[in-house]
Design a protein around this motif. Structure first.
Motif, PDB file in Angstrom:
ATOM      1  N   ARG A   1     -76.563 -90.058  51.430  1.00 24.67           N
ATOM      2  CA  ARG A   1     -75.024 -90.682  51.449  1.00 24.67           C
ATOM      3  C   ARG A   1     -73.626 -90.491  52.353  1.00 24.67           C
ATOM      4  N   VAL A   2     -72.879 -90.955  52.845  1.00 27.33           N
ATOM      5  CA  VAL A   2     -72.324 -90.603  53.517  1.00 27.33           C
ATOM      6  C   VAL A   2     -70.485 -91.166  53.285  1.00 27.33           C
ATOM      7  N   ARG A   3     -69.157 -91.044  53.976  1.00 28.82           N
ATOM      8  CA  ARG A   3     -68.226 -91.323  53.768  1.00 28.82           C
ATOM      9  C   ARG A   3     -67.517 -91.519  55.021  1.00 28.82           C
ATOM     10  N   SER A   4     -66.582 -92.057  55.392  1.00 34.35           N
ATOM     11  CA  SER A   4     -65.611 -92.092  56.459  1.00 34.35           C
ATOM     12  C   SER A   4     -64.474 -92.851  55.650  1.00 34.35           C
ATOM     13  N   GLY A   5     -62.883 -91.504  55.996  1.00 38.56           N
ATOM     14  CA  GLY A   5     -62.328 -92.270  55.197  1.00 38.56           C
ATOM     15  C   GLY A   5     -62.285 -92.353  53.373  1.00 38.56           C
ATOM     16  N   SER A   6     -62.082 -93.614  52.864  1.00 35.31           N
ATOM     17  CA  SER A   6     -61.873 -94.373  51.840  1.00 35.31           C
ATOM     18  C   SER A   6     -63.433 -95.414  51.549  1.00 35.31           C
ATOM     19  N   THR A   7     -64.109 -95.433  52.832  1.00 30.06           N
ATOM     20  CA  THR A   7     -64.852 -95.972  52.753  1.00 30.06           C
ATOM     21  C   THR A   7     -66.269 -95.588  52.580  1.00 30.06           C
ATOM     22  N   GLN A   8     -66.762 -95.476  51.704  1.00 28.17           N
ATOM     23  CA  GLN A   8     -68.243 -94.861  51.315  1.00 28.17           C
ATOM     24  C   GLN A   8     -69.733 -95.513  51.899  1.00 28.17           C
ATOM     25  N   GLN A   9     -71.081 -94.927  52.383  1.00 25.15           N
ATOM     26  CA  GLN A   9     -72.045 -95.972  52.496  1.00 25.15           C
ATOM     27  C   GLN A   9     -72.770 -95.016  52.260  1.00 25.15           C
TER      28      GLN A   9
ATOM     29  N   GLN B   1     -72.118-100.589  52.170  1.00 20.73           N
ATOM     30  CA  GLN B   1     -70.932-100.010  52.240  1.00 20.73           C
ATOM     31  C   GLN B   1     -69.347-100.500  51.363  1.00 20.73           C
TER      32      GLN B   1
ATOM     33  N   GLN C   1     -65.288 -99.013  48.896  1.00 21.41           N
ATOM     34  CA  GLN C   1     -64.647 -98.933  48.801  1.00 21.41           C
ATOM     35  C   GLN C   1     -64.823 -98.861  47.120  1.00 21.41           C
TER      36      GLN C   1
END
Lengths: 137, 201
Positions: free
Chosen positions: B157-165, B193, B195
């Motif tokens: 699991r990774v997150r960039s801002g409000s986007t989750q992958q 990927q 929100q």
């Protein structure tokens, strides 16, 4: 005025294309592979999808001795990425569609002008024919 | 009829026509293998199991290793499938689909009377076999597997801002029992990927 018009047109073109990028490729000039091509018939009900994604070729092989494998090469004709779903159906000698335990619609995304193959292996030796369905997302 | 009332009635009829009779939240049946199933970021969905099984079965059949068994269908036992994800999942969601597909191919039959840690899938069959042999005064014959299937499920699991992958990795190995060598191994990844979860692909 002329400059303004040209700038506006360029801006509109850029807006229309989005941040489109296409894929450059390189391959052997004289391919060594000798695929067994399948003569196919196509039914286009979604002309929009038909214009965006072209079917380049269909070829077949036998794996694990007696199982039919079909590979369909697709090409994204546009410079924008295209996401769509596809599904393979398998048909027996008697024309009956075979149930596939792991069948179902699958997602694929082709980058701009990308050519890529989708393939499937029939899980039953009874399968002699196939049907590939494509559906725009 | 007053013009105002007629206009309201016509508008209501048009609205009904446009929306159909069902409201958006009504329960409905969807094809389990279709493109209108729910996609969630925090769990392995039905289509994920399906796609992973499909890719792994195709890979196994394309490898032609099953043809090397001395007789077909070869006997396979399902060994341990480790779940290293954050979720509580039943790994049969993957292995059963693979077993069914391999069984239909005519290349593999799975034993249900042998299992990892002595846990058999079909205890009645195991006991009945033992009882039958005992009553006949014979030593029980157990068909040992030629192959075993083992694997692991991983999650990233990774997150960039409000986007989750979220990426789920499905790893499988097919081992020949006689020498303990993994004759086929493969893995497939499914990445999602967004929100929030959504309906349809």
């Amino acid at each position: 005025m002329k400059l303004l018009l040209a700038t506006s047109a360029a801006a509109l073109a850029l807006l229309g294309s989005g941040c489109a990028t296409s894929v450059n490729t390189v391959s052997r000039s004289e391919p060594q592979a000798t695929p067994s091509y399948v003569a196919d018939q196509r039914v286009i009900t979604d002309s929009s999808l038909g214009r965006k994604v072209a079917i380049v070729s269909v070829n077949e092989a036998k794996v694990s001795g007696d199982l039919l494998k079909i590979q369909v090469t697709l090409e994204n004709r546009s410079t924008k990425p295209q996401a769509f779903t596809y599904k393979f159906d398998w048909i027996a000698t008697d024309g009956m569609e075979l149930s596939a335990p792991t069948g179902g619609w699958k997602q694929i995304q082709l980058e701009g002008r990308e050519t890529r193959a989708v393939a499937a292996v029939a899980t039953s030796p009874k399968a002699v024919d196939f049907r590939l369905k494509l559906r725009e997302n | 009829m007053k013009p105002k009332f007629a206009a309201t009635l016509a508008a209501a009829a048009l609205a009904l026509l446009a929306t159909g009779c069902a409201t958006k939240n009504d329960a409905k049946y969807v094809d389990s293998q279709g493109p209108n199933t729910i996609v969630s970021l925090n769990s392995i969905n039905i289509q994920d199991w399906n796609n992973a099984a499909d890719k792994l079965v195709a890979s196994l059949l394309e490898s032609n290793v099953l043809e090397r068994a001395p007789s077909l269908p070869a006997v396979m036992a399902v060994s341990r499938i480790r779940n290293n994800t954050q979720q509580q999942v039943d790994t049969d969601a993957l292995t059963k689909k693979i077993r069914v597909a391999l069984n239909k191919s005519g290349k593999i039959v799975t034993t249900t009377t042998l299992g990892a840690d002595g846990k058999v899938e079909d205890a009645v069959a195991a006991d009945s076999g033992a009882m039958q042999a005992f009553m006949a005064g014979e030593k029980q014959k157990t068909t040992l597997p030629y192959y075993t299937l083992s694997g692991k499920l991983l999650e990233d699991r990774v997150r960039s801002g409000s986007t989750q992958q979220t990426t789920y990795t499905f790893q499988l190995s097919l081992t020949t029992v006689k020498d303990g060598l993994a004759v086929w191994e493969d893995e497939t990844q499914i990445t999602k990927q967004g929100q929030r979860s959504s309906v349809g692909w």
